[in-house]
Design a protein around this motif. Structure first.
Motif, PDB file in Angstrom:
ATOM      1  N   ALA A 187       0.814  -1.213   0.000  1.00  0.00           N
ATOM      2  CA  ALA A 187       0.000   0.000   0.000  1.00  0.00           C
ATOM      3  C   ALA A 187       0.848   1.265   0.000  1.00  0.00           C
ATOM      4  O   ALA A 187       0.442   2.289  -0.544  1.00  0.00           O
ATOM      5  N   ASP A 188       2.026   1.213   0.600  1.00  0.00           N
ATOM      6  CA  ASP A 188       2.873   2.401   0.675  1.00  0.00           C
ATOM      7  C   ASP A 188       4.024   2.374  -0.334  1.00  0.00           C
ATOM      8  O   ASP A 188       4.952   3.172  -0.250  1.00  0.00           O
ATOM      9  N   ALA A 189       3.960   1.485  -1.305  1.00  0.00           N
ATOM     10  CA  ALA A 189       5.030   1.339  -2.297  1.00  0.00           C
ATOM     11  C   ALA A 189       5.039   2.525  -3.269  1.00  0.00           C
ATOM     12  O   ALA A 189       3.997   3.116  -3.563  1.00  0.00           O
ATOM     13  N   ASP A 190       6.210   2.843  -3.766  1.00  0.00           N
ATOM     14  CA  ASP A 190       6.358   3.886  -4.778  1.00  0.00           C
ATOM     15  C   ASP A 190       5.915   3.322  -6.126  1.00  0.00           C
ATOM     16  O   ASP A 190       6.427   2.301  -6.585  1.00  0.00           O
ATOM     17  N   ILE A 191       4.939   3.965  -6.737  1.00  0.00           N
ATOM     18  CA  ILE A 191       4.421   3.475  -8.017  1.00  0.00           C
ATOM     19  C   ILE A 191       4.732   4.446  -9.158  1.00  0.00           C
ATOM     20  O   ILE A 191       4.145   4.352 -10.232  1.00  0.00           O
ATOM     21  N   SER A 192       5.653   5.365  -8.945  1.00  0.00           N
ATOM     22  CA  SER A 192       5.974   6.343  -9.982  1.00  0.00           C
ATOM     23  C   SER A 192       6.547   5.678 -11.231  1.00  0.00           C
ATOM     24  O   SER A 192       6.439   6.228 -12.328  1.00  0.00           O
ATOM     25  N   ASP A 193       7.129   4.496 -11.088  1.00  0.00           N
ATOM     26  CA  ASP A 193       7.654   3.797 -12.267  1.00  0.00           C
ATOM     27  C   ASP A 193       6.536   3.266 -13.162  1.00  0.00           C
ATOM     28  O   ASP A 193       6.788   2.861 -14.298  1.00  0.00           O
ATOM     29  N   LEU A 194       5.306   3.275 -12.682  1.00  0.00           N
ATOM     30  CA  LEU A 194       4.177   2.791 -13.481  1.00  0.00           C
ATOM     31  C   LEU A 194       3.464   3.909 -14.244  1.00  0.00           C
ATOM     32  O   LEU A 194       2.493   3.643 -14.942  1.00  0.00           O
ATOM     33  N   LEU A 195       3.933   5.137 -14.120  1.00  0.00           N
ATOM     34  CA  LEU A 195       3.326   6.233 -14.863  1.00  0.00           C
ATOM     35  C   LEU A 195       3.682   6.085 -16.346  1.00  0.00           C
ATOM     36  O   LEU A 195       4.749   5.568 -16.686  1.00  0.00           O
ATOM     37  N   PRO A 196       2.798   6.518 -17.235  1.00  0.00           N
ATOM     38  CA  PRO A 196       3.012   6.287 -18.665  1.00  0.00           C
ATOM     39  C   PRO A 196       4.352   6.808 -19.192  1.00  0.00           C
ATOM     40  O   PRO A 196       4.959   6.185 -20.052  1.00  0.00           O
ATOM     41  N   PHE A 197       4.835   7.924 -18.697  1.00  0.00           N
ATOM     42  CA  PHE A 197       6.085   8.465 -19.218  1.00  0.00           C
ATOM     43  C   PHE A 197       7.307   7.781 -18.639  1.00  0.00           C
ATOM     44  O   PHE A 197       8.428   8.033 -19.070  1.00  0.00           O
ATOM     45  N   ASN A 198       7.131   6.883 -17.674  1.00  0.00           N
ATOM     46  CA  ASN A 198       8.238   6.109 -17.114  1.00  0.00           C
ATOM     47  C   ASN A 198       8.240   4.660 -17.571  1.00  0.00           C
ATOM     48  O   ASN A 198       9.143   3.908 -17.235  1.00  0.00           O
ATOM     49  N   VAL A 199       7.229   4.262 -18.306  1.00  0.00           N
ATOM     50  CA  VAL A 199       7.115   2.878 -18.765  1.00  0.00           C
ATOM     51  C   VAL A 199       7.945   2.705 -20.033  1.00  0.00           C
ATOM     52  O   VAL A 199       7.743   3.402 -21.016  1.00  0.00           O
ATOM     53  N   ALA A 200       8.882   1.789 -19.980  1.00  0.00           N
ATOM     54  CA  ALA A 200       9.684   1.493 -21.166  1.00  0.00           C
ATOM     55  C   ALA A 200       8.911   0.522 -22.044  1.00  0.00           C
ATOM     56  O   ALA A 200       8.504  -0.541 -21.586  1.00  0.00           O
ATOM     57  N   THR A 201       8.687   0.903 -23.277  1.00  0.00           N
ATOM     58  CA  THR A 201       7.973   0.029 -24.197  1.00  0.00           C
ATOM     59  C   THR A 201       8.901  -0.370 -25.332  1.00  0.00           C
ATOM     60  O   THR A 201       9.707   0.431 -25.791  1.00  0.00           O
ATOM     61  N   PRO A 202       8.797  -1.606 -25.783  1.00  0.00           N
ATOM     62  CA  PRO A 202       9.606  -2.019 -26.926  1.00  0.00           C
ATOM     63  C   PRO A 202       9.198  -1.226 -28.168  1.00  0.00           C
ATOM     64  O   PRO A 202       8.044  -0.803 -28.273  1.00  0.00           O
ATOM     65  N   PRO A 203      10.111  -1.019 -29.108  1.00  0.00           N
ATOM     66  CA  PRO A 203       9.801  -0.204 -30.293  1.00  0.00           C
ATOM     67  C   PRO A 203       8.614  -0.701 -31.104  1.00  0.00           C
ATOM     68  O   PRO A 203       7.919   0.093 -31.703  1.00  0.00           O
TER      69      PRO A 203
END
Length: 84
Positions: A61-77
């Motif tokens: 519940a208290d975990a940092d989820i900023s890596d899940l924001l769309p601009f932080n998500v790495a997507t394959p080309p």
């Protein structure tokens, strides 16, 4: 370009009339914001939601989820979208 970006809001306007609570309206606004951010970052929305909705339950519940924001998500080309 601007008209295309605001179309989801004008389309959703009638649906917002049926938001029974402030919390429901806020949830709708968050979803629209996330989807338009995905679009701005060339992230495919369905793939993004699938990833977020499978990873969120595994975090505390208290975990940092900023890596899940769309601009932080790495997507394959091959998943990147292009918009005219």
């Amino acid at each position: 370009m601007l008209e295309r970006d605001i179309r989801p809001f004008t389309t959703g306007r009638k649906a917002w009339l049926f938001s029974d609570s402030v919390a429901g309206a806020k949830a709708s606004a968050i979803i629209y914001s996330l989807m338009l951010t995905c679009r701005a970052c060339n992230v495919e929305p369905y793939t993004y939601l699938l990833r977020v909705l499978t990873e969120l339950p595994q975090r505390g519940a208290d975990a940092d989820i900023s890596d899940l924001l769309p601009f932080n998500v790495a997507t394959p080309p091959d998943v990147l979208l292009t918009f005219p």
